[in-house]
Design a protein around this motif. Structure first.
Motif, PDB file in Angstrom:
ATOM      1  N   LEU A 122       0.739  -1.285   0.000  1.00 26.26           N
ATOM      2  CA  LEU A 122       0.024  -0.029   0.087  1.00 26.26           C
ATOM      3  C   LEU A 122       0.817   1.104  -0.008  1.00 26.26           C
ATOM      4  CD1 LEU A 122      -2.985   1.088   0.088  1.00 26.26           C
ATOM      5  CD2 LEU A 122      -2.773   1.014   2.645  1.00 26.26           C
ATOM      6  N   GLY A 123       1.770   1.269   0.827  1.00 27.46           N
ATOM      7  CA  GLY A 123       3.047   2.462   0.822  1.00 27.46           C
ATOM      8  C   GLY A 123       3.574   2.574  -0.400  1.00 27.46           C
ATOM      9  N   PHE A 124       4.137   1.324  -1.325  1.00 28.97           N
ATOM     10  CA  PHE A 124       4.685   1.513  -2.218  1.00 28.97           C
ATOM     11  C   PHE A 124       3.578   2.029  -3.504  1.00 28.97           C
ATOM     12  CE2 PHE A 124       5.491  -0.663  -6.406  1.00 28.97           C
ATOM     13  CZ  PHE A 124       6.412  -0.058  -6.964  1.00 28.97           C
ATOM     14  N   LEU A 125       2.359   1.553  -3.398  1.00 27.61           N
ATOM     15  CA  LEU A 125       1.304   2.162  -4.491  1.00 27.61           C
ATOM     16  C   LEU A 125       0.995   3.346  -4.290  1.00 27.61           C
ATOM     17  CD1 LEU A 125      -0.974  -1.067  -4.731  1.00 27.61           C
ATOM     18  CD2 LEU A 125       0.877  -0.313  -6.437  1.00 27.61           C
ATOM     19  N   THR A 126       0.903   3.889  -3.202  1.00 22.03           N
ATOM     20  CA  THR A 126       0.685   5.189  -2.581  1.00 22.03           C
ATOM     21  C   THR A 126       1.875   6.113  -3.355  1.00 22.03           C
ATOM     22  OG1 THR A 126      -0.574   4.736  -0.854  1.00 22.03           O
ATOM     23  CG2 THR A 126       0.307   6.892  -1.101  1.00 22.03           C
ATOM     24  N   ALA A 127       2.985   5.768  -2.961  1.00 19.79           N
ATOM     25  CA  ALA A 127       4.295   6.607  -3.432  1.00 19.79           C
ATOM     26  C   ALA A 127       4.344   6.461  -5.061  1.00 19.79           C
ATOM     27  CB  ALA A 127       5.485   5.847  -2.910  1.00 19.79           C
ATOM     28  N   LEU A 128       4.036   5.455  -5.661  1.00 17.73           N
ATOM     29  CA  LEU A 128       3.834   5.362  -7.256  1.00 17.73           C
ATOM     30  C   LEU A 128       2.910   6.317  -7.849  1.00 17.73           C
ATOM     31  CD1 LEU A 128       5.098   4.126  -9.782  1.00 17.73           C
ATOM     32  CD2 LEU A 128       3.142   2.194  -9.301  1.00 17.73           C
ATOM     33  N   ALA A 129       1.778   6.153  -7.125  1.00 15.99           N
ATOM     34  CA  ALA A 129       0.657   7.189  -7.503  1.00 15.99           C
ATOM     35  C   ALA A 129       0.935   8.553  -7.280  1.00 15.99           C
ATOM     36  CB  ALA A 129      -0.658   6.768  -6.916  1.00 15.99           C
ATOM     37  N   MET A 130       1.488   8.857  -6.261  1.00 19.59           N
ATOM     38  CA  MET A 130       1.979  10.482  -6.147  1.00 19.59           C
ATOM     39  C   MET A 130       3.023  10.705  -7.080  1.00 19.59           C
ATOM     40  SD  MET A 130       0.342  11.604  -3.664  1.00 19.59           S
ATOM     41  CE  MET A 130       1.243  12.982  -2.983  1.00 19.59           C
ATOM     42  N   PHE A 131       3.834   9.933  -7.544  1.00 24.20           N
ATOM     43  CA  PHE A 131       4.903   9.962  -8.506  1.00 24.20           C
ATOM     44  C   PHE A 131       4.226  10.329 -10.078  1.00 24.20           C
ATOM     45  CE2 PHE A 131       7.676   8.228 -11.640  1.00 24.20           C
ATOM     46  CZ  PHE A 131       8.636   9.132 -11.783  1.00 24.20           C
ATOM     47  N   LEU A 132       3.593   9.623 -10.150  1.00 21.09           N
ATOM     48  CA  LEU A 132       2.610   9.332 -11.581  1.00 21.09           C
ATOM     49  C   LEU A 132       1.911  10.834 -11.465  1.00 21.09           C
ATOM     50  CD1 LEU A 132       1.766   5.863 -12.037  1.00 21.09           C
ATOM     51  CD2 LEU A 132       3.616   6.848 -13.268  1.00 21.09           C
ATOM     52  N   PHE A 133       1.401  11.133 -10.520  1.00 24.09           N
ATOM     53  CA  PHE A 133       0.260  12.242 -10.495  1.00 24.09           C
ATOM     54  C   PHE A 133       1.341  13.575 -10.824  1.00 24.09           C
ATOM     55  CE2 PHE A 133      -1.606  15.884  -8.324  1.00 24.09           C
ATOM     56  CZ  PHE A 133      -2.954  15.801  -9.005  1.00 24.09           C
ATOM     57  N   ARG A 134       2.640  13.551 -10.230  1.00 21.15           N
ATOM     58  CA  ARG A 134       3.328  14.435 -10.377  1.00 21.15           C
ATOM     59  C   ARG A 134       3.834  14.686 -11.886  1.00 21.15           C
ATOM     60  NH1 ARG A 134       7.266  15.305  -5.118  1.00 21.15           N
ATOM     61  NH2 ARG A 134       5.688  16.049  -3.730  1.00 21.15           N
ATOM     62  N   LEU A 174      -7.548  26.058 -10.217  1.00 20.10           N
ATOM     63  CA  LEU A 174      -6.643  25.051 -11.019  1.00 20.10           C
ATOM     64  C   LEU A 174      -5.458  25.613 -11.480  1.00 20.10           C
ATOM     65  CD1 LEU A 174      -9.584  23.399 -13.124  1.00 20.10           C
ATOM     66  CD2 LEU A 174      -8.500  22.410 -11.228  1.00 20.10           C
ATOM     67  N   LYS A 175      -5.479  26.693 -11.754  1.00 21.85           N
ATOM     68  CA  LYS A 175      -4.262  27.430 -12.168  1.00 21.85           C
ATOM     69  C   LYS A 175      -3.178  27.430 -11.054  1.00 21.85           C
ATOM     70  CE  LYS A 175      -2.443  31.870 -13.800  1.00 21.85           C
ATOM     71  NZ  LYS A 175      -2.553  33.272 -14.089  1.00 21.85           N
ATOM     72  N   GLN A 176      -3.669  27.835  -9.722  1.00 25.56           N
ATOM     73  CA  GLN A 176      -2.503  27.830  -8.815  1.00 25.56           C
ATOM     74  C   GLN A 176      -2.401  26.434  -8.340  1.00 25.56           C
ATOM     75  OE1 GLN A 176      -5.022  29.860  -5.679  1.00 25.56           O
ATOM     76  NE2 GLN A 176      -4.511  31.798  -6.551  1.00 25.56           N
ATOM     77  N   LEU A 177      -3.208  25.482  -8.538  1.00 27.43           N
ATOM     78  CA  LEU A 177      -2.759  23.935  -8.031  1.00 27.43           C
ATOM     79  C   LEU A 177      -1.726  23.648  -9.137  1.00 27.43           C
ATOM     80  CD1 LEU A 177      -3.780  21.545  -6.545  1.00 27.43           C
ATOM     81  CD2 LEU A 177      -4.983  20.881  -8.352  1.00 27.43           C
ATOM     82  N   PHE A 178      -1.835  23.833 -10.413  1.00 27.25           N
ATOM     83  CA  PHE A 178      -0.966  23.348 -11.351  1.00 27.25           C
ATOM     84  C   PHE A 178       0.425  24.144 -11.075  1.00 27.25           C
ATOM     85  CE2 PHE A 178      -4.500  21.672 -14.045  1.00 27.25           C
ATOM     86  CZ  PHE A 178      -3.898  20.195 -14.122  1.00 27.25           C
ATOM     87  N   GLN A 179       0.489  25.440 -10.650  1.00 21.86           N
ATOM     88  CA  GLN A 179       1.663  26.182 -10.597  1.00 21.86           C
ATOM     89  C   GLN A 179       2.232  25.640  -9.139  1.00 21.86           C
ATOM     90  OE1 GLN A 179       0.310  30.185 -10.536  1.00 21.86           O
ATOM     91  NE2 GLN A 179       0.545  30.631 -12.562  1.00 21.86           N
ATOM     92  N   LYS A 180       1.629  25.189  -8.024  1.00 23.00           N
ATOM     93  CA  LYS A 180       2.194  24.474  -6.960  1.00 23.00           C
ATOM     94  C   LYS A 180       2.777  23.171  -7.344  1.00 23.00           C
ATOM     95  CE  LYS A 180       0.524  22.984  -2.503  1.00 23.00           C
ATOM     96  NZ  LYS A 180      -0.708  22.801  -1.454  1.00 23.00           N
ATOM     97  N   TRP A 181       2.036  22.379  -8.100  1.00 26.17           N
ATOM     98  CA  TRP A 181       2.692  21.180  -8.353  1.00 26.17           C
ATOM     99  C   TRP A 181       3.814  21.252  -9.110  1.00 26.17           C
ATOM    100  CZ3 TRP A 181       2.089  16.683  -5.938  1.00 26.17           C
ATOM    101  CH2 TRP A 181       0.964  16.627  -5.092  1.00 26.17           C
ATOM    102  N   PHE A 182       3.800  22.176 -10.094  1.00 23.42           N
ATOM    103  CA  PHE A 182       4.961  22.332 -10.960  1.00 23.42           C
ATOM    104  C   PHE A 182       6.150  22.948 -10.154  1.00 23.42           C
ATOM    105  CE2 PHE A 182       7.376  24.788 -14.187  1.00 23.42           C
ATOM    106  CZ  PHE A 182       7.654  23.620 -15.335  1.00 23.42           C
ATOM    107  N   ARG A 183       5.797  23.751  -9.291  1.00 23.30           N
ATOM    108  CA  ARG A 183       7.060  24.091  -8.328  1.00 23.30           C
ATOM    109  C   ARG A 183       7.629  23.098  -7.687  1.00 23.30           C
ATOM    110  NH1 ARG A 183       4.079  28.410  -6.091  1.00 23.30           N
ATOM    111  NH2 ARG A 183       3.416  29.541  -7.921  1.00 23.30           N
ATOM    112  N   LYS A 184       6.748  22.238  -7.299  1.00 21.66           N
ATOM    113  CA  LYS A 184       7.345  20.851  -6.190  1.00 21.66           C
ATOM    114  C   LYS A 184       7.919  19.920  -7.169  1.00 21.66           C
ATOM    115  CE  LYS A 184       4.084  20.717  -2.735  1.00 21.66           C
ATOM    116  NZ  LYS A 184       3.054  19.767  -1.844  1.00 21.66           N
ATOM    117  N   GLY A 185       7.741  19.872  -8.400  1.00 23.51           N
ATOM    118  CA  GLY A 185       8.281  18.783  -9.437  1.00 23.51           C
ATOM    119  C   GLY A 185       9.876  19.312  -9.655  1.00 23.51           C
ATOM    120  N   LYS A 186      10.045  20.829  -9.714  1.00 22.66           N
ATOM    121  CA  LYS A 186      11.463  21.080  -9.947  1.00 22.66           C
ATOM    122  C   LYS A 186      12.202  20.928  -8.645  1.00 22.66           C
ATOM    123  CE  LYS A 186      10.084  24.451 -13.514  1.00 22.66           C
ATOM    124  NZ  LYS A 186      10.237  25.936 -13.962  1.00 22.66           N
TER     125      LYS A 186
END
Length: 193
Positions: A132-144, A181-193
């Protein structure tokens, strides 16, 4: 009462006396082997004497219709003395060995049950949490990854539709939703860098 019935009653009382001695030894060994608390001693005495009375009286009723005579007590005492002098030590050893064997069997079954059922269940539970932990981490990675891939398309879409929604009267709720949605995408995009 015939002489034959008297000898038969004497024999039954002799056997009953031996049985009472055996029952007494069984109680003693059980208390020692199982290490029962001292408050159970009086309870065991009551159980012993009730059992002894019922057995002796039942035997007496069966052998001579329940008539109590002097030779009844003589038979009981002789049977008890013969048992104490000849078989008591052997019976105590056998009963102690039986109790030890039962304890060993119980421990064996407990260990077997633990090895066959409890430990695998705990292992499966831990494995499920790891998966479950692995699948959660994988889902978070794929979402990013998806957010980072969609972000440029989202910006392009916003840039292309800007002239449209500037001239059109878009409800405030839709604008707030698009801004969120714009703020959410900007936030996730900053985290990905």
């Amino acid at each position: 009462m015939t002489l034959n019935v008297q000898f038969l009653t004497l024999w039954f009382m002799f056997v009953s006396g031996m049985g009472l001695g055996m029952l007494y030894d069984a109680f003693r060994v059980v208390f020692v082997q199982l290490r029962l608390p001292r408050w159970t001693f009086p309870l065991a005495d009551v159980v012993y004497w009730i059992t002894a009375t019922v057995c002796v009286f039942g035997t007496l009723v069966h052998s001579n219709q329940g008539q109590v005579r002097f030779f009844v007590f003589v038979g009981l005492i002789i049977g008890l003395l013969v048992y104490m002098m000849t078989l008591s030590r052997t019976v105590r050893k056998v009963i102690a060995a039986l109790i030890r064997a039962v304890k060993w069997l119980l421990r064996f079954f407990k260990r077997t049950f633990t090895l066959l059922f409890i430990k695998p269940a705990i292992g499966l539970y831990k494995l499920a949490w790891v998966l479950l932990g692995f699948l959660t981490a994988l889902a978070m990675f794929l979402f990013r990854v998806v957010v980072q891939l969609v972000y440029p398309v989202w910006k392009l879409l916003l840039w292309l539709t800007r002239p449209l929604y500037k001239h059109l009267r878009v409800p405030a709720r839709v604008l707030r939703w698009l801004n969120f949605l714009k703020q959410l995408f900007q936030k996730w995009f900053r985290k990905g860098k």
